[in-house]
Design an enzyme around this catalytic site. Structure first.
Site, PDB file in Angstrom:
ATOM      1  CB  CYS A   1      18.248   7.741  83.890  1.00  0.00           C
ATOM      2  SG  CYS A   1      19.461   6.581  84.502  1.00  0.00           S
TER       3      CYS A   1
ATOM      4  NE  ARG B   1      24.002  20.697  66.635  1.00  0.00           N
ATOM      5  CZ  ARG B   1      23.477  20.308  65.501  1.00  0.00           C
ATOM      6  NH1 ARG B   1      23.735  19.100  65.040  1.00  0.00           N
ATOM      7  NH2 ARG B   1      22.680  21.093  64.821  1.00  0.00           N
TER       8      ARG B   1
ATOM      9  N   PRO C   1      30.710  33.427  61.488  1.00  0.00           N
ATOM     10  CG  PRO C   1      32.379  32.644  60.055  1.00  0.00           C
ATOM     11  CD  PRO C   1      31.879  33.885  60.719  1.00  0.00           C
ATOM     12  N   GLY C   2      30.175  30.187  62.855  1.00  0.00           N
ATOM     13  CA  GLY C   2      30.612  29.268  63.917  1.00  0.00           C
ATOM     14  C   GLY C   2      30.686  27.866  63.346  1.00  0.00           C
TER      15      GLY C   2
HETATM   16  N1  LLP Z   1      25.983  35.217  65.371  1.00  0.00           N
HETATM   17  C1  LLP Z   1      24.945  35.189  66.210  1.00  0.00           C
HETATM   18  C2  LLP Z   1      24.365  36.440  66.681  1.00  0.00           C
HETATM   19  C3  LLP Z   1      24.424  33.947  66.651  1.00  0.00           C
HETATM   20  O1  LLP Z   1      23.385  33.928  67.478  1.00  0.00           O
HETATM   21  C4  LLP Z   1      25.014  32.741  66.199  1.00  0.00           C
HETATM   22  C5  LLP Z   1      24.516  31.437  66.648  1.00  0.00           C
HETATM   23  C6  LLP Z   1      26.102  32.825  65.322  1.00  0.00           C
HETATM   24  C7  LLP Z   1      26.558  34.074  64.925  1.00  0.00           C
HETATM   25  C8  LLP Z   1      26.788  31.615  64.784  1.00  0.00           C
HETATM   26  O2  LLP Z   1      25.941  30.832  64.029  1.00  0.00           O
HETATM   27  P1  LLP Z   1      26.520  29.647  63.127  1.00  0.00           P
HETATM   28  O3  LLP Z   1      27.436  30.267  62.102  1.00  0.00           O
HETATM   29  O4  LLP Z   1      27.245  28.711  64.008  1.00  0.00           O
HETATM   30  O5  LLP Z   1      25.320  29.051  62.512  1.00  0.00           O
HETATM   31  N2  LLP Z   1      23.235  25.037  69.309  1.00  0.00           N
HETATM   32  C9  LLP Z   1      22.612  25.134  68.006  1.00  0.00           C
HETATM   33  C10 LLP Z   1      23.017  26.385  67.260  1.00  0.00           C
HETATM   34  C11 LLP Z   1      22.746  27.662  68.015  1.00  0.00           C
HETATM   35  C12 LLP Z   1      23.179  28.891  67.261  1.00  0.00           C
HETATM   36  C13 LLP Z   1      23.139  30.090  68.130  1.00  0.00           C
HETATM   37  N3  LLP Z   1      23.591  31.283  67.496  1.00  0.00           N
HETATM   38  C14 LLP Z   1      22.938  23.880  67.212  1.00  0.00           C
HETATM   39  O6  LLP Z   1      23.586  22.989  67.766  1.00  0.00           O
HETATM   40  O7  LLP Z   1      22.532  23.730  66.075  1.00  0.00           O
END
Ligand code: LLP
Length: 432
Positions: free
Chosen positions: A356, A326, A288-289
């Site tokens: 800009c 975002r 999780p991120g």
């Molecule tokens: N594992 C893998 C292989 C991933 O590609 C990602 C995110 C995660 C875990 C973590 O995902 P999360 O739990 O954070 O949903 N910049 C975009 C999100 C890009 C996500 C990329 N991969 C945004 O701001 O919504």
């Protein structure tokens, strides 16, 4: 949970009035609550207690070393996507033996570096990568732990730019080909087939896509485990958060929007998946991120000008798409609230930055409290994919970052000096 709340008219982060931080450090300013970071980690960790599991924080969502250290101290591992991220995790007290290394484009140098660090596993995204890892492991006389990333072809029902688990994406290896790839991997030298990995997408607010993916992939895990003797199965990240009505959701118990719509909780996630995962008898990894960092952070910005056109009320602020991309990139919604509550009618406003580009906006036609020059606005849920996606576009310095813990606050990224922006550049010899 959510650690930003009003006390009277004043917005607080934990026990610190955010206006005090603004006065001291200026804007644009990222403020993170350590209580929220820890709370979210602990909730997920406890909900999954019946499983042997490891939470590998997807540090791409926020790689400030103070954030990494917070999760390392709670026993977390890390989902990394570059040698830079592995090095950062280690520099912040992370344990390389709890790091997984993902990404479709690992270079030879990165693979060698990760092998020398003794990472937990490579999440392999293609057959040429398997061959490359094997070759480098032989050369370094190391055994490379690997898991292949399976693309389960499950629709995650999320934004097109952040869905990853269908065959339109560059990620993973097609479900139907996985067994053949493992059979080939088993014949390559110096590889240890340690597990299987998947990730279907980001900002998932319902449990069904997770359930479907686990149900689809589990029988494959059983077969592969029988053949190759696995240690783990990684179910990736993707747990979504509340963006709309984020502040009210904090007061209501953070998983509910003010409109009463429930979003996926760690408990529902765990209750749904544990019965499917437990019988596998493997360690379960998660990545999780956003769930860990998203609602822990806010971006504070100052109102510079109010510009009224025939059609619009533009609120021009000092933060921009280089600080939080975002909305520009994904049309994402971030709740915007005043730093100090003001009485009066709401005004339909476009909140825009000074860059800009017409894409440099945070909100369009949003009913907002009437603000004037010198007031401050707060963009909530900016802890994930905020500062990390920052850039120096328009020669704008990266924003200062503050970590709050109870009554305490500390600068965890100092204000970037303008000269640091071009410090690594030089003139060509013939220009001197
Ligand atoms: N594992 C893998 C292989 C991933 O590609 C990602 C995110 C995660 C875990 C973590 O995902 P999360 O739990 O954070 O949903 N910049 C975009 C999100 C890009 C996500 C990329 N991969 C945004 O701001 O919504």
């Amino acid at each position: 949970m959510h650690s930003f709340r009003y006390v009277g008219k004043e917005l607080f982060c934990e026990e610190v009035p955010v206006s005090v931080l603004v006065k001291k450090h200026g804007t644009p300013l990222f403020v993170y609550s350590q209580a929220t970071l820890s709370d979210h980690f602990t909730r997920l960790d406890s909900a999954l207690a019946p499983l042997d599991h490891l939470i590998c924080f997807a540090m791409k969502s926020n790689s400030n070393r103070a954030i990494i250290q917070t999760f390392a101290a709670l026993g977390g591992g890390f989902d990394t996507v570059s040698a830079g991220e592995i090095q950062r995790a280690v520099a912040a007290g992370g344990d390389p033996s709890k790091c997984v290394f993902a990404g479709v484009g690992k270079t030879e140098e990165e693979i060698a570096y990760a092998l020398k660090q003794g990472i937990y596993c490579f999440n392999v995204e293609s057959e040429p990568e398997l061959v490359r890892i094997s070759r480098i492991a032989v050369k370094l006389k190391k055994i490379a732990p690997i898991a292949v990333r399976v693309n389960p072809n499950v629709d995650a029902h999320t934004h097109a730019k952040i869905t990853t688990g269908t065959y339109d994406n560059k990620f993973g290896i097609q479900f139907e080909n996985i067994e053949a790839v493992y059979a080939r991997a088993a014949k390559l030298s110096n590889l240890r087939l340690r597990g299987l990995q998947m990730h279907i997408g980001s900002q998932l607010t319902e449990v069904n896509p997770f359930r479907q993916a686990v149900e689809k992939v589990s029988p494959l895990v059983v077969r592969l485990n029988n053949r190759h003797g696995f240690d783990f199965f990684s179910i990736g990240g993707g747990l979504g958060i509340v963006y709309q009505n984020a502040l009210e959701s904090g007061a209501n118990g953070w998983w509910k929007t003010a409109a009463g719509k429930k979003i996926l909780t760690p408990q529902t996630y765990a209750d749904t998946l544990i019965p499917l995962l437990k019988p596998l008898g493997l360690k379960i990894l998660l990545e999780p991120g956003r769930f860990l960092t998203g609602n822990a952070g806010a971006l504070i910005t100052r109102v510079e000008y109010i510009k009224k056109t025939g059609k619009k009320n533009f609120v021009i602020v000092d933060a921009a798409m280089n600080d939080l991309i975002r909305p520009a990139f994904y049309d994402s919604f971030h709740e915007i609230i005043p730093l100090v509550k003001k009485p009066g009618k709401l005004v339909s406003s476009d909140v825009v930055g000074p860059i800009c580009e017409s894409g440099d906006y945070f909100a369009k036609d949003r009913p907002l409290a009437k603000v004037t020059e010198g007031d401050h606005l707060v963009l909530l849920s900016a802890g994930a994919y905020g500062s990390v996606m920052g850039s120096n576009y328009n020669s704008r310095p990266l924003a200062t970052e503050i970590l709050v813990n109870g009554k305490r606050s500390a600068v965890v990224r100092r204000h970037q000096e303008l000269t640091a922006i071009w410090g690594d550049e030089s003139l060509a010899p013939w220009q001197k």
